[in-house]
Design a protein around this motif. Structure first.
Motif, PDB file in Angstrom:
ATOM      1  N   GLU A 151      -8.427   0.027  -2.154  1.00  0.00           N
ATOM      2  CA  GLU A 151      -9.159  -0.536  -3.291  1.00  0.00           C
ATOM      3  C   GLU A 151      -8.628   0.019  -4.606  1.00  0.00           C
ATOM      4  O   GLU A 151      -8.454  -0.715  -5.588  1.00  0.00           O
ATOM      5  CB  GLU A 151     -10.650  -0.234  -3.150  1.00  0.00           C
TER       6      GLU A 151
ATOM      7  N   ALA B  28     -10.577  -6.353  -5.275  1.00  0.00           N
ATOM      8  CA  ALA B  28     -10.109  -5.325  -4.342  1.00  0.00           C
ATOM      9  C   ALA B  28     -11.155  -5.039  -3.267  1.00  0.00           C
ATOM     10  O   ALA B  28     -10.825  -4.870  -2.084  1.00  0.00           O
ATOM     11  CB  ALA B  28      -9.770  -4.044  -5.104  1.00  0.00           C
TER      12      ALA B  28
ATOM     13  N   GLU C 258     -11.758  -4.757  -9.616  1.00  0.00           N
ATOM     14  CA  GLU C 258     -12.450  -3.993  -8.576  1.00  0.00           C
ATOM     15  C   GLU C 258     -13.179  -4.921  -7.605  1.00  0.00           C
ATOM     16  O   GLU C 258     -13.207  -4.678  -6.392  1.00  0.00           O
ATOM     17  CB  GLU C 258     -13.442  -3.014  -9.207  1.00  0.00           C
TER      18      GLU C 258
ATOM     19  N   LEU D 242      -5.112  -1.549  -5.312  1.00  0.00           N
ATOM     20  CA  LEU D 242      -5.198  -2.943  -5.726  1.00  0.00           C
ATOM     21  C   LEU D 242      -5.789  -3.080  -7.115  1.00  0.00           C
ATOM     22  O   LEU D 242      -5.325  -3.884  -7.931  1.00  0.00           O
ATOM     23  CB  LEU D 242      -6.031  -3.737  -4.720  1.00  0.00           C
ATOM     24  N   THR D 243      -6.827  -2.313  -7.397  1.00  0.00           N
ATOM     25  CA  THR D 243      -7.458  -2.368  -8.715  1.00  0.00           C
ATOM     26  C   THR D 243      -6.462  -2.007  -9.807  1.00  0.00           C
ATOM     27  O   THR D 243      -6.377  -2.675 -10.845  1.00  0.00           O
ATOM     28  CB  THR D 243      -8.664  -1.424  -8.777  1.00  0.00           C
TER      29      THR D 243
END
Length: 681
Positions: free
Chosen positions: A310, A334, A331, A313-314
C-alpha cells in the motif's frame, strides 16, 4: 472486387467521366464501413480506406472533382422544362453495368457483372448477401474451393447468441494438416473459467508429452497459497532431481533453508514485507551418477506485505505526474488492491519420463472495489480527454448492474494437439454461457443504460473429398440501425477533415445525407467460373434532401444506364433545367450551364424521337424485397450453397465474392454519391 472497380474505372478515359467515376469509387470505399460503427458503438474514420483504384484519378476535395467534370455528350430537351442528359463511355471491359436512381421513390440500384483478372483455379465459387435496415443488419455467405494440399480434413462449427434471454457461444474445431517435423508429441488441456463482478474462479489442466521433453530433469511441485489475518502462507511440496552443479544448495537442511530464504525473501523485500521459512520434511539422497534426489516440504509465511505494498503504490501514484490524484485518492486505490481476497491458489507441476502435467485451482474474490478504483485512476490519468465522463459513468453503472444481478460468465474448454513426423491433428471445444443475464438487462434498464444489441451468428467449414466449403450467417437486431450507420458515417467524414471546418459543399452534402433517412441497403453478389456479379440497392425516405445538393439550377429526378455493344450510356433525367423554356430552347440558350459544352449535341424539343430508357423502379423494389425475405428465412443457410450459378444479367442467383458486406453497402451509396457530387461551386 478490385477487378470490378478497375473495369468500371476504365469505362471512359475523358476527364469528365473519369472524375465522375473517381467520386463514385471514393464513395464506394468510404461507405463500406457504414454498418460497423453503429454496431460497435462509435464512428470510424474512412478516409484512409477511401483510396481509389490505381486506374482512377483521385481528387483532394469534392469541389476539385466537380470543377473537372465534363459536359454531357447529348442533351434531349422536353416540352415542359425537362431534359435528359446522356453521357457515353467505352464499356468493353465490363460485361454488364447498370445504375439506376428514382428520386420520388427514394431508390438507388447497381448491377455489375465482369470477368475476374487472373482468376484462381483453387476458388470454385463464393456468394454472400446482406441487408441493413431500420431493424438491424443481417447477412449470409458461403464459399467452395479446392482443398489445400496440406489440409487433410477440417471441421469448424462456431455459433453464438446475445438476446433478451441468453448470452452464449459454442465452438467445435478439428482438423489435420500435413507437417514435416523432426519431433513428435501431444498436448491436451481442459478447464473452466467463471467470473462475477467480484469473484473469479478457474481450474484446469495441461499435459505435454513428446520428444521435446526428453532429457529434462524430473521435478514435482505442489504449491498452495492461502491468505491469513497477518499476511499469506505458501505450502510447498517439492520433489526434484538435482544436477551436481545445484546439489550443493540443498545438500543439508540448513543449506536448503538458506536457499529458500534467498528465493522467497527477495519477493518479500520487494513488496515491503518479511518472510519466514519452516521446513517440515526434508530428505536428500546423493546419487552415484552425479545426480541427487531432493524431497522437501516447507511453509513460507509472509507478513507486512499488504501494508508495504500500500505504501509503495500510494507513493508511486502520488508522484506520477501523469495522474491528477491527491494522496487520499491514491491511498484509496492502493487499499483496494490489498483488499482483494486470495481465497485459494493451488498449482501442481509434474515433469517425469518425457512428459509434463500441470494443474491449477484458483479462487479470487472481493475485487469490485479495485474495479471502481481503476475507473478513478483512468479518469485521473486521462488528461487528454480520451474518455468522456459519460463513458466512465456508464462503465461504472454497468459494473453496479452486474453486482446487483449477480451476473456470472462461464467458459469451458477441452482440446488436444498431436504432432507426428507427417501431420498435425487438433481438436478443440469451447463453450461460453452466462448466468442471470435477464436480471442484468433489467438492472441496466433501471440505470438508463441501453442493453446490448441482439446478435446471432453461425460459421461452419468442412472438407469433403477434394473440396473445402465454408458458410456463415449473422444477424444484429437494433432499432434504427440504418439511421445510426449513416450518422456514424457522416461523423466519420466530419472528423476526418484536415481542418476543423469542412468546405461548404461537403458540409451541405454530409448534412443532406444525414437527413435523407436511409431505410434499407442491401448487397447480393457472387463469384463463379471467373465471373463476378455484384448487385446492390438502397431506399431513402427523403432522397430529395440529397438531390437538392446536386445543382443550384437543375432538379434531377432519376438516373439510368443502357449498354449497346461496347458503349454504356448514363442518362440523367432533369425535371427543371433552371427555369429555361426547353420547349423552344436551342443550344445557345443552354451554353451557360455546366452540362453543355462545345462538343455537346443538343436535341431540341419535338425534333427527336430517340427511345430513351426509363428507370426501372419495379426491379429496384423487387431486389430489396427479395433480399429482405431471403435473409429473414430460417432456412437460408441450408438452401443457399456456394454452387449457385453466376450467369448473365438476367440471373437472380445469390452468388457473391468474398469481399464482404461493407463493399456492398458502399456500392449502393457510391451510385448516389457520384451523382450528387456532379456539381460545380
Amino acid at each position: 472486387m478490385s477487378s470490378v472497380l478497375k473495369s468500371i474505372a476504365n469505362l471512359r478515359s475523358t476527364d469528365g467521366f473519369r472524375a465522375f467515376l473517381a467520386v463514385f469509387m471514393v464513395a464506394v470505399v468510404g461507405v463500406a464501413t457504414i454498418g460497423l460503427p453503429a454496431i460497435v458503438g462509435g464512428p470510424t474514420t474512412t478516409v484512409e480506406a477511401a483510396e481509389p483504384s490505381p486506374e482512377v484519378k483521385s481528387y483532394d476535395s469534392v469541389a476539385q472533382a466537380e470543377s473537372q467534370l465534363g459536359p454531357a455528350d447529348d442533351v434531349y430537351l422536353g416540352e415542359n422544362g425537362s431534359a435528359v442528359l446522356q453521357y457515353d463511355s467505352d464499356s468493353a471491359d465490363v460485361n454488364k453495368f447498370d445504375m439506376g436512381m428514382d428520386v420520388s421513390e427514394g431508390l438507388v440500384h447497381l448491377l455489375v457483372v465482369d470477368d475476374v483478372e487472373n482468376p484462381s483455379e483453387e476458388l470454385e465459387s463464393m456468394n454472400a448477401s446482406a441487408v441493413l435496415d431500420q431493424q438491424g443488419l443481417s447477412g449470409s455467405g458461403s464459399m467452395v474451393m479446392e482443398r489445400p494440399d496440406d489440409l487433410t480434413d477440417l471441421s469448424v462449427d462456431v455459433s453464438g447468441e446475445v438476446s433478451e434471454d441468453t448470452n452464449e457461444f459454442d465452438a467445435d474445431l478439428s482438423g489435420t494438416f500435413d507437417s514435416e517435423s523432426m519431433t513428435t508429441g501431444t498436448v491436451t488441456t481442459s478447464g473452466e473459467f467463471s467470473a462475477t463482478a467480484d469473484r473469479l474462479e478457474t481450474s484446469g489442466d495441461v499435459s505435454v508429452e513428446g520428444d521435446s521433453m526428453s532429457g529434462t530433469q524430473d521435478v514435482y511441485v505442489n504449491a498452495a497459497l492461502t491468505e491469513t489475518k497477518d499476511g499469506y502462507t505458501v505450502d510447498v511440496t517439492q520433489e526434484q532431481t538435482l544436477s551436481q552443479y545445484t546439489a550443493g544448495q540443498w545438500e543439508t537442511r540448513d543449506r536448503a533453508k538458506q536457499t529458500l530464504q534467498g528465493q522467497y525473501g527477495m519477493v518479500a523485500t520487494a513488496l515491503g514485507g518479511t518472510s519466514e521459512i519452516e521446513i517440515t520434511s526434508y530428505d536428500f539422497q546423493e546419487g552415484s551418477n552425479g545426480q541427487s534426489q531432493l524431497d522437501i516440504e516447507y511453509t513460507v509465511t509472509y507478513t507486512g506485505i499488504d501494508s508495504g505494498l500500500e505504501e509503495q503504490l500510494t507513493e508511486q501514484l502520488t508522484t506520477d505526474q501523469s495522474n491528477d490524484l491527491t494522496r487520499s485518492e491514491a491511498e484509496t486505490i492502493a487499499t483496494s488492491v490489498t483488499d482483494v481476497e486470495l481465497e485459494n491458489i493451488e498449482f501442481m507441476l509434474d515433469v517425469s519420463d518425457g512428459s509434463a502435467d500441470a494443474e491449477w485451482d484458483i479462487e479470487i474474490a472481493n475485487y469490485d472495489e479495485l474495479t471502481f478504483a481503476m475507473f478513478d485512476l483512468m479518469e485521473a490519468a486521462d488528461t487528454s480527454g480520451q474518455f468522456s465522463e459519460e463513458q466512465l459513468e456508464n462503465a461504472r453503472a454497468s459494473i453496479e448492474a452486474q453486482q446487483a444481478a449477480n451476473l456470472g460468465t462461464t467458459v469451458t474448454w477441452d482440446g488436444s494437439l498431436e504432432q507426428s513426423t507427417s501431420d498435425v491433428t487438433f481438436d478443440l471445444t469451447v463453450t461460453g454461457d452466462t448466468q442471470n443475464w435477464d436480471a442484468y438487462l433489467d438492472e441496466l434498464e433501471s440505470r438508463g443504460i441501453e442493453s446490448p444489441n441482439d446478435v446471432t451468428f453461425d460459421l461452419t467449414a468442412e472438407t469433403s473429398g477434394d473440396e473445402l466449403s465454408m458458410s456463415g450467417e449473422f444477424e444484429v437486431e437494433a432499432e434504427d440501425l440504418a439511421g445510426q450507420a449513416i450518422n456514424s458515417w457522416t461523423e466519420s467524414i466530419q472528423n476526418s477533415q484536415p481542418s476543423p471546418t469542412m468546405s461548404p459543399e461537403t458540409e451541405e452534402f454530409v448534412s443532406a445525407l444525414d437527413e435523407s433517412n436511409l431505410e434499407v441497403a442491401s448487397i447480393d453478389a457472387g463469384l463463379k467460373d471467373g465471373t463476378v456479379r455484384v448487385e446492390a440497392g438502397a431506399e431513402f425516405e427523403n432522397m430529395s434532401k440529397l438531390t437538392d445538393t446536386v445543382t443550384d439550377s437543375m432538379s434531377i429526378s432519376g438516373v439510368t444506364t443502357e449498354q449497346n455493344g461496347e458503349t454504356t450510356s448514363l442518362y440523367v433525367y432533369v425535371d427543371d433545367m433552371g427555369g429555361i423554356d426547353t420547349a423552344s430552347a436551342t443550344k445557345a440558350d443552354l451554353e451557360h450551364l455546366d452540362v453543355v459544352g462545345a462538343t455537346t449535341t443538343v436535341h431540341q424539343a419535338g425534333q427527336w424521337d430517340a427511345d430513351l430508357p426509363q428507370t426501372d423502379t419495379e426491379t429496384m423494389s423487387e431486389f430489396l424485397e427479395t433480399q429482405r425475405n431471403k435473409l429473414s428465412s430460417d432456412e437460408t443457410a441450408d438452401n443457399e450453397t456456394a454452387n449457385n450459378e453466376t450467369t448473365d444479367e438476367t440471373d437472380d442467383s445469390d452468388s457473391t465474392p468474398g469481399f464482404g458486406f461493407g463493399a456492398g453497402l458502399a456500392s449502393v451509396a457510391g451510385l448516389l454519391t457520384a451523382l450528387l457530387l456532379r456539381r460545380r461551386p
